[in-house]
Design a protein around this motif. Sequence first.
Motif, PDB file in Angstrom:
ATOM      1  N   PRO A  17       0.034  -2.871 -11.538  1.00 51.08           N
ATOM      2  CA  PRO A  17      -0.924  -2.923 -12.637  1.00 51.08           C
ATOM      3  C   PRO A  17      -2.353  -2.981 -12.117  1.00 51.08           C
ATOM      4  O   PRO A  17      -2.629  -3.631 -11.113  1.00 51.08           O
ATOM      5  CB  PRO A  17      -0.553  -4.222 -13.365  1.00 51.08           C
ATOM      6  N   SER A  18      -3.260  -2.297 -12.783  1.00 50.19           N
ATOM      7  CA  SER A  18      -4.666  -2.420 -12.428  1.00 50.19           C
ATOM      8  C   SER A  18      -5.125  -3.831 -12.772  1.00 50.19           C
ATOM      9  O   SER A  18      -4.568  -4.497 -13.639  1.00 50.19           O
ATOM     10  CB  SER A  18      -5.496  -1.387 -13.185  1.00 50.19           C
ATOM     11  N   HIS A  19      -6.131  -4.288 -12.066  1.00 50.94           N
ATOM     12  CA  HIS A  19      -6.649  -5.629 -12.327  1.00 50.94           C
ATOM     13  C   HIS A  19      -8.120  -5.663 -11.945  1.00 50.94           C
ATOM     14  O   HIS A  19      -8.677  -4.676 -11.455  1.00 50.94           O
ATOM     15  CB  HIS A  19      -5.839  -6.692 -11.573  1.00 50.94           C
ATOM     16  N   VAL A  20      -8.766  -6.790 -12.172  1.00 47.58           N
ATOM     17  CA  VAL A  20     -10.218  -6.870 -12.033  1.00 47.58           C
ATOM     18  C   VAL A  20     -10.678  -6.492 -10.625  1.00 47.58           C
ATOM     19  O   VAL A  20     -11.677  -5.804 -10.456  1.00 47.58           O
ATOM     20  CB  VAL A  20     -10.705  -8.281 -12.398  1.00 47.58           C
ATOM     21  N   LEU A  21      -9.951  -6.949  -9.610  1.00 46.86           N
ATOM     22  CA  LEU A  21     -10.345  -6.651  -8.234  1.00 46.86           C
ATOM     23  C   LEU A  21      -9.854  -5.293  -7.762  1.00 46.86           C
ATOM     24  O   LEU A  21     -10.163  -4.865  -6.660  1.00 46.86           O
ATOM     25  CB  LEU A  21      -9.830  -7.751  -7.293  1.00 46.86           C
ATOM     26  N   TYR A  23     -18.518  -9.017 -21.762  1.00 48.67           N
ATOM     27  CA  TYR A  23     -17.527  -9.434 -20.777  1.00 48.67           C
ATOM     28  C   TYR A  23     -18.204 -10.099 -19.595  1.00 48.67           C
ATOM     29  O   TYR A  23     -19.133  -9.553 -19.008  1.00 48.67           O
ATOM     30  CB  TYR A  23     -16.704  -8.229 -20.337  1.00 48.67           C
ATOM     31  N   ASP A  24     -17.717 -11.285 -19.264  1.00 43.31           N
ATOM     32  CA  ASP A  24     -18.330 -12.123 -18.235  1.00 43.31           C
ATOM     33  C   ASP A  24     -17.352 -12.275 -17.075  1.00 43.31           C
ATOM     34  O   ASP A  24     -16.268 -12.833 -17.234  1.00 43.31           O
ATOM     35  CB  ASP A  24     -18.678 -13.481 -18.830  1.00 43.31           C
ATOM     36  N   TYR A  25     -17.733 -11.791 -15.900  1.00 45.33           N
ATOM     37  CA  TYR A  25     -16.868 -11.858 -14.720  1.00 45.33           C
ATOM     38  C   TYR A  25     -17.217 -13.035 -13.810  1.00 45.33           C
ATOM     39  O   TYR A  25     -16.613 -13.200 -12.755  1.00 45.33           O
ATOM     40  CB  TYR A  25     -16.965 -10.552 -13.931  1.00 45.33           C
ATOM     41  N   SER A  26     -18.196 -13.848 -14.200  1.00 42.30           N
ATOM     42  CA  SER A  26     -18.618 -14.946 -13.337  1.00 42.30           C
ATOM     43  C   SER A  26     -17.586 -16.063 -13.264  1.00 42.30           C
ATOM     44  O   SER A  26     -17.655 -16.929 -12.387  1.00 42.30           O
ATOM     45  CB  SER A  26     -19.950 -15.517 -13.831  1.00 42.30           C
ATOM     46  N   THR A  27     -16.613 -16.052 -14.191  1.00 42.07           N
ATOM     47  CA  THR A  27     -15.604 -17.116 -14.207  1.00 42.07           C
ATOM     48  C   THR A  27     -14.443 -16.838 -13.247  1.00 42.07           C
ATOM     49  O   THR A  27     -13.547 -17.661 -13.119  1.00 42.07           O
ATOM     50  CB  THR A  27     -15.043 -17.288 -15.619  1.00 42.07           C
ATOM     51  N   LEU A  28     -14.433 -15.675 -12.602  1.00 41.27           N
ATOM     52  CA  LEU A  28     -13.347 -15.335 -11.688  1.00 41.27           C
ATOM     53  C   LEU A  28     -13.359 -16.293 -10.498  1.00 41.27           C
ATOM     54  O   LEU A  28     -14.371 -16.460  -9.824  1.00 41.27           O
ATOM     55  CB  LEU A  28     -13.496 -13.891 -11.218  1.00 41.27           C
ATOM     56  N   LYS A  29     -12.228 -16.927 -10.232  1.00 39.08           N
ATOM     57  CA  LYS A  29     -12.118 -17.927  -9.173  1.00 39.08           C
ATOM     58  C   LYS A  29     -11.079 -17.480  -8.147  1.00 39.08           C
ATOM     59  O   LYS A  29      -9.916 -17.240  -8.484  1.00 39.08           O
ATOM     60  CB  LYS A  29     -11.725 -19.281  -9.763  1.00 39.08           C
ATOM     61  N   MET A  30     -11.484 -17.359  -6.902  1.00 37.71           N
ATOM     62  CA  MET A  30     -10.568 -16.941  -5.847  1.00 37.71           C
ATOM     63  C   MET A  30      -9.626 -18.080  -5.465  1.00 37.71           C
ATOM     64  O   MET A  30      -9.998 -19.262  -5.488  1.00 37.71           O
ATOM     65  CB  MET A  30     -11.344 -16.482  -4.616  1.00 37.71           C
ATOM     66  N   THR A  31      -8.390 -17.731  -5.116  1.00 34.89           N
ATOM     67  CA  THR A  31      -7.389 -18.683  -4.659  1.00 34.89           C
ATOM     68  C   THR A  31      -6.835 -18.218  -3.320  1.00 34.89           C
ATOM     69  O   THR A  31      -7.196 -17.152  -2.816  1.00 34.89           O
ATOM     70  CB  THR A  31      -6.239 -18.801  -5.673  1.00 34.89           C
ATOM     71  N   GLU A  32      -5.935 -19.010  -2.745  1.00 31.65           N
ATOM     72  CA  GLU A  32      -5.357 -18.661  -1.444  1.00 31.65           C
ATOM     73  C   GLU A  32      -4.565 -17.366  -1.515  1.00 31.65           C
ATOM     74  O   GLU A  32      -4.584 -16.558  -0.588  1.00 31.65           O
ATOM     75  CB  GLU A  32      -4.467 -19.803  -0.952  1.00 31.65           C
ATOM     76  N   LYS A  33      -3.878 -17.123  -2.631  1.00 31.93           N
ATOM     77  CA  LYS A  33      -3.027 -15.941  -2.759  1.00 31.93           C
ATOM     78  C   LYS A  33      -3.636 -14.847  -3.630  1.00 31.93           C
ATOM     79  O   LYS A  33      -3.088 -13.754  -3.698  1.00 31.93           O
ATOM     80  CB  LYS A  33      -1.668 -16.335  -3.338  1.00 31.93           C
ATOM     81  N   GLY A  34      -4.737 -15.125  -4.315  1.00 32.50           N
ATOM     82  CA  GLY A  34      -5.314 -14.124  -5.202  1.00 32.50           C
ATOM     83  C   GLY A  34      -6.517 -14.678  -5.938  1.00 32.50           C
ATOM     84  O   GLY A  34      -7.493 -15.081  -5.328  1.00 32.50           O
ATOM     85  N   TYR A  35      -6.415 -14.756  -7.272  1.00 32.74           N
ATOM     86  CA  TYR A  35      -7.521 -15.285  -8.054  1.00 32.74           C
ATOM     87  C   TYR A  35      -7.049 -15.685  -9.445  1.00 32.74           C
ATOM     88  O   TYR A  35      -5.946 -15.300  -9.888  1.00 32.74           O
ATOM     89  CB  TYR A  35      -8.663 -14.273  -8.153  1.00 32.74           C
ATOM     90  N   VAL A  36      -7.883 -16.451 -10.130  1.00 31.14           N
ATOM     91  CA  VAL A  36      -7.640 -16.871 -11.511  1.00 31.14           C
ATOM     92  C   VAL A  36      -8.731 -16.269 -12.374  1.00 31.14           C
ATOM     93  O   VAL A  36      -9.919 -16.345 -12.045  1.00 31.14           O
ATOM     94  CB  VAL A  36      -7.648 -18.410 -11.637  1.00 31.14           C
TER      95      VAL A  36
END
Length: 370
Positions: free
Chosen positions: A30-34, A167-180
């Motif tokens: 699936p396509s996703h933000v990143l 649409y606000d992308y500033s809330t994207l939070k990186m994690t060890e395996k990907g992001y939230v």
Amino acid sequence: MKKILLLIITVVVHGNAFSQYSHNITPDGPSHVLKPGYSRYTADTVYNVVHVPNPYEPTASLFDGTPRVTGYTIYKRSEDGLTDTIYINSGLASIDIRHYNENQRIVYSIFDYPPCKIYECNYVDPGSLYEKVEYEYDTEDRVSKVTVKEIESILDMEVRTVSVNTYDYSTLKMTEKGYVYNGYEYELDSNNRVTYLKNLSTPDEYRELDGKKYRVQDSYYTYFEGGLSVLRREKTSDMIRGWADRWVKVDYYFNENGNGTFKNTYYSVDDGETWTIWEKTETRYAYVENVKSGDIPNTNGSVESSGTKVHGISGAIVINTENNVQACIYDTTGKVVKKQSVNAGAVQISVPGGLYFVTVNNHSYKVIVK
């Protein structure tokens, strides 16, 4: 009104749906933000073919067991290659229009465009409206704003603005395996493909399958050569249709030559030992114009029309035409590779080896360059 975009635009040819919020499934998952995916069909005609019908779609019943075309969509393109007029023949016929910028990002889409603007009509309802959706992008080429308008059909005048979503992308939070992002947690593999999509708004509830625990209502992706599988444990209370909680598995198979996609859906209401076919469908692309609606054409190889021939050779695309034309070459992602004027006669355009789609004066050609 604030809303955050989950996944970038995907085109759905079943009916006239066009949703910028749904998953765009590609061979890379699936396509996703990143890793956004932008879909634009380069075929002239797209067919929906049913092999095993969904039991709740009786009109798709296959009495003799042979595949059946349940709908088709015809694409007509402007000479500059930036506007598609889409004739949808699936259920009720309709016309959509989509305009793109030079980066192949959609600028606006129109739904249920008045046929009398294209065909000669005896009567036009003076009160009829159509919908126009306008898209804006940020500096990273992500959708930043979507405006929905109602347009008066006769004079093409704006009647009112239905909604404006930013649409606000500033809330994207990186994690060890990907992001939230926007209520979902994405786990990615080394190729930046989604392997697990967790819905953070649902409670922690797990079911076991083949000795492994899966979280209910989440999606698990596995990849194989030429396709991928999506596994979910669905929870439903739909007793009207007799649905029960079940395992659902969807397999996608992508043809390497770009001629179509198979989608097979299975379900299991027990522990996963017995799987039942829900439906098997196919999308077929035709790179020729004016194909009869009931036909399923052989789409292999290059095609020709209107006195123009297009084919691939080693390191180049050859366009042989009787008149001066405008040619536009796209790769399989819909990106413009080259666009240029071509004089009458045979002209070679150098490109790297691969599969390309070429539009010449509203005609589309599929070619392979070695």
